[in-house]
Design a protein around this motif. Sequence first.
Motif: not given
Length: 176
Positions: A47-60, A80-84
């Motif tokens: 789990m991650g928030l903001s920039a951490g959310g971006i890292a989550v999406l990139q990691a999986v 609230y990640p950047s989905c782009s």
Amino acid sequence: MAVDSFTTRGIRHTCNQLFSARVNDAYGALEFLTTLGFVDSRRVALMGLSAGGIAVLQAVQLGAAEALMKQKFQAAIAYYPSCSVTSGEMAVPTLILVGERDDWTPAAACRKMMEQRSGKGSPVKLIVYPDAAHAFDAENLKTGISSFGHFLQYNELAANRSFQDSHVFLSETLGH
């Protein structure tokens, strides 16, 4: 386990740049966790928030870093990640939580990502909270602030709902 990717590197923020080392930090933490006898490696979520959310999406993201790793996360939650930054094709069930009024990581980009998904990989669920801005779960931002030209504000209703939604997602994905 909370991973601090910044302090040991002397980084204060990554609000104006991507920081790809966080993906490796996440997998390093997972590798460590799986050595602990009380951790069930079949029930570890990221789990991650903001920039951490971006890292989550990139990691999986399917076929990206996760393809190279021995240990795998079983689920992922991105606040609230950047989905782009991703194709939306995920290797594990993924929950994305964003605010409709988020001007930093807009819900529109997440909706677009969801529309463009090919259906490969695991299920991805997007929840958009009405009237919620970036950092809607940060209780210290009750009055709202401007940061790097973007508005951040706590939203109690969205925060509480996101905690419930995350709990339900993890229960359904990983079991009780």
